[in-house]
Design a protein around this motif. Sequence first.
Motif, mmCIF file in Angstrom:
data_model
loop_
_atom_site.group_PDB
_atom_site.id
_atom_site.type_symbol
_atom_site.label_atom_id
_atom_site.label_comp_id
_atom_site.label_asym_id
_atom_site.label_seq_id
_atom_site.Cartn_x
_atom_site.Cartn_y
_atom_site.Cartn_z
ATOM 1 N N PRO A 268 0.803 -1.226 0.000
ATOM 2 C CA PRO A 268 0.000 0.000 0.000
ATOM 3 C C PRO A 268 0.839 1.281 0.000
ATOM 4 C CG PRO A 268 -0.806 -1.548 1.650
ATOM 5 C CD PRO A 268 0.456 -2.110 1.105
ATOM 6 N N ALA A 269 2.024 1.216 0.585
ATOM 7 C CA ALA A 269 2.879 2.408 0.597
ATOM 8 C C ALA A 269 3.261 2.814 -0.831
ATOM 9 C CB ALA A 269 4.127 2.158 1.434
ATOM 10 N N LEU A 270 3.460 1.825 -1.710
ATOM 11 C CA LEU A 270 3.796 2.139 -3.103
ATOM 12 C C LEU A 270 2.633 2.808 -3.824
ATOM 13 C CD1 LEU A 270 5.850 -0.939 -4.369
ATOM 14 C CD2 LEU A 270 6.655 1.217 -3.426
ATOM 15 N N ARG A 271 1.433 2.341 -3.531
ATOM 16 C CA ARG A 271 0.259 2.983 -4.142
ATOM 17 C C ARG A 271 0.209 4.457 -3.733
ATOM 18 N NH1 ARG A 271 -3.796 1.004 -6.623
ATOM 19 N NH2 ARG A 271 -3.577 -1.099 -5.826
ATOM 20 N N THR A 272 0.469 4.711 -2.458
ATOM 21 C CA THR A 272 0.483 6.094 -1.971
ATOM 22 C C THR A 272 1.601 6.879 -2.655
ATOM 23 O OG1 THR A 272 -0.346 5.328 0.164
ATOM 24 C CG2 THR A 272 0.611 7.538 0.092
ATOM 25 N N LEU A 273 2.768 6.270 -2.748
ATOM 26 C CA LEU A 273 3.918 6.921 -3.374
ATOM 27 C C LEU A 273 3.638 7.269 -4.835
ATOM 28 C CD1 LEU A 273 6.969 7.708 -3.139
ATOM 29 C CD2 LEU A 273 7.458 5.412 -3.996
ATOM 30 N N ILE A 274 3.039 6.350 -5.559
ATOM 31 C CA ILE A 274 2.772 6.539 -6.983
ATOM 32 C C ILE A 274 1.648 7.540 -7.227
ATOM 33 C CG2 ILE A 274 1.916 5.367 -9.068
ATOM 34 C CD1 ILE A 274 3.442 2.864 -8.024
ATOM 35 N N ASN A 275 0.617 7.500 -6.400
ATOM 36 C CA ASN A 275 -0.586 8.299 -6.659
ATOM 37 C C ASN A 275 -0.675 9.589 -5.872
ATOM 38 O OD1 ASN A 275 -1.641 6.404 -8.512
ATOM 39 N ND2 ASN A 275 -2.347 5.138 -6.819
ATOM 40 N N SER A 276 0.294 9.876 -5.028
ATOM 41 C CA SER A 276 0.196 11.053 -4.176
ATOM 42 C C SER A 276 1.369 11.990 -4.425
ATOM 43 C CB SER A 276 0.171 10.622 -2.703
ATOM 44 O OG SER A 276 0.158 11.753 -1.868
ATOM 45 N N MET A 277 1.131 13.251 -4.186
ATOM 46 C CA MET A 277 2.190 14.253 -4.317
ATOM 47 C C MET A 277 2.861 14.511 -2.960
ATOM 48 S SD MET A 277 2.325 14.998 -7.482
ATOM 49 C CE MET A 277 3.213 16.527 -7.595
ATOM 50 N N GLU A 278 2.363 13.873 -1.934
ATOM 51 C CA GLU A 278 2.908 14.080 -0.600
ATOM 52 C C GLU A 278 4.091 13.151 -0.363
ATOM 53 O OE1 GLU A 278 -0.228 13.669 2.251
ATOM 54 O OE2 GLU A 278 -1.618 14.807 1.007
ATOM 55 N N GLY A 279 4.945 13.521 0.574
ATOM 56 C CA GLY A 279 6.080 12.687 0.930
ATOM 57 C C GLY A 279 5.620 11.456 1.698
ATOM 58 N N ILE A 280 6.462 10.434 1.682
ATOM 59 C CA ILE A 280 6.121 9.197 2.359
ATOM 60 C C ILE A 280 7.423 8.548 2.839
ATOM 61 C CG2 ILE A 280 6.127 7.895 0.209
ATOM 62 C CD1 ILE A 280 3.935 6.128 1.392
ATOM 63 N N VAL A 281 7.349 7.866 3.965
ATOM 64 C CA VAL A 281 8.493 7.139 4.496
ATOM 65 C C VAL A 281 8.298 5.666 4.173
ATOM 66 C CG1 VAL A 281 9.740 6.500 6.595
ATOM 67 C CG2 VAL A 281 8.775 8.809 6.372
ATOM 68 N N LEU A 282 9.329 5.073 3.557
ATOM 69 C CA LEU A 282 9.249 3.669 3.176
ATOM 70 C C LEU A 282 9.992 2.799 4.188
ATOM 71 C CD1 LEU A 282 9.986 3.877 -0.663
ATOM 72 C CD2 LEU A 282 7.766 3.710 0.448
ATOM 73 N N THR A 283 9.396 1.677 4.485
ATOM 74 C CA THR A 283 10.074 0.687 5.309
ATOM 75 C C THR A 283 11.084 -0.037 4.413
ATOM 76 O OG1 THR A 283 8.524 -1.072 4.777
ATOM 77 C CG2 THR A 283 7.964 0.336 6.675
ATOM 78 N N PRO A 284 12.024 -0.794 5.001
ATOM 79 C CA PRO A 284 12.955 -1.553 4.154
ATOM 80 C C PRO A 284 12.235 -2.499 3.186
ATOM 81 C CG PRO A 284 13.774 -1.485 6.392
ATOM 82 C CD PRO A 284 12.400 -0.868 6.408
ATOM 83 N N GLU A 285 11.119 -3.107 3.615
ATOM 84 C CA GLU A 285 10.351 -3.998 2.736
ATOM 85 C C GLU A 285 9.727 -3.210 1.590
ATOM 86 O OE1 GLU A 285 9.743 -3.908 6.154
ATOM 87 O OE2 GLU A 285 11.052 -5.613 6.556
ATOM 88 N N ASP A 286 9.179 -2.026 1.919
ATOM 89 C CA ASP A 286 8.589 -1.177 0.878
ATOM 90 C C ASP A 286 9.657 -0.740 -0.130
ATOM 91 O OD1 ASP A 286 6.065 -1.318 2.024
ATOM 92 O OD2 ASP A 286 6.375 0.504 3.221
ATOM 93 N N HIS A 287 10.850 -0.450 0.379
ATOM 94 C CA HIS A 287 11.943 -0.009 -0.477
ATOM 95 C C HIS A 287 12.351 -1.127 -1.443
ATOM 96 C CE1 HIS A 287 15.994 1.661 -1.415
ATOM 97 N NE2 HIS A 287 15.263 2.761 -1.464
ATOM 98 N N LYS A 288 12.408 -2.368 -0.963
ATOM 99 C CA LYS A 288 12.707 -3.510 -1.835
ATOM 100 C C LYS A 288 11.608 -3.680 -2.885
ATOM 101 C CE LYS A 288 15.308 -6.139 1.583
ATOM 102 N NZ LYS A 288 15.307 -7.308 2.464
ATOM 103 N N ALA A 289 10.367 -3.515 -2.449
ATOM 104 C CA ALA A 289 9.246 -3.627 -3.385
ATOM 105 C C ALA A 289 9.324 -2.532 -4.451
ATOM 106 C CB ALA A 289 7.919 -3.550 -2.633
ATOM 107 N N LEU A 290 9.728 -1.336 -4.046
ATOM 108 C CA LEU A 290 9.874 -0.240 -5.003
ATOM 109 C C LEU A 290 10.922 -0.592 -6.059
ATOM 110 C CD1 LEU A 290 9.267 2.633 -5.986
ATOM 111 C CD2 LEU A 290 10.982 3.452 -4.339
#
Length: 143
Positions: free
Chosen positions: A48-70
């Motif tokens: 879900p963090a990637l969906r927020t990252l892709i669809n939002s103009m706001e900043g977001i903090v990624l966990t290590p798992e989210d970063h690998k997924a990115l």
Amino acid sequence: MRKKQDIMWEQSTLWESVEKWVTKYLKKNHSEYRELQVKAMRIVDENPALRTLINSMEGIVLTPEDHKALHKYIETKDEMTIFEYEYYYLAGQMMTFSYGRMLAQLKNEMLNEDSEASSHLIELLTSIRSDELEKQLLDESEE
């Protein structure tokens, strides 16, 4: 800043229609491309963090798992882009071939003295080019 020549090049090519044609063709006829598309969507759905990252103009903090997924998502999209570039090239080759054949036919028609079409073609081409130049001059004078 984009140069005027680049803008004119884009406007004079069929880039948008080629892009639509290529992606439509790949989605319909290329199983590996479809698999990559499904993989990219699955990565986003599972994170879900990637969906927020892709669809939002706001900043977001990624966990290590989210970063690998990115990274997986970016690699997958890059693979899709490679397929698209290959087919853009092939589409360009097809257009060049058909355009060259058309020009050869026009040349033969125009050089054939017995052809009634040659004078008609010359008038048509002159008219079209005159209209294009007039529009270009009007656009430049407005600028």
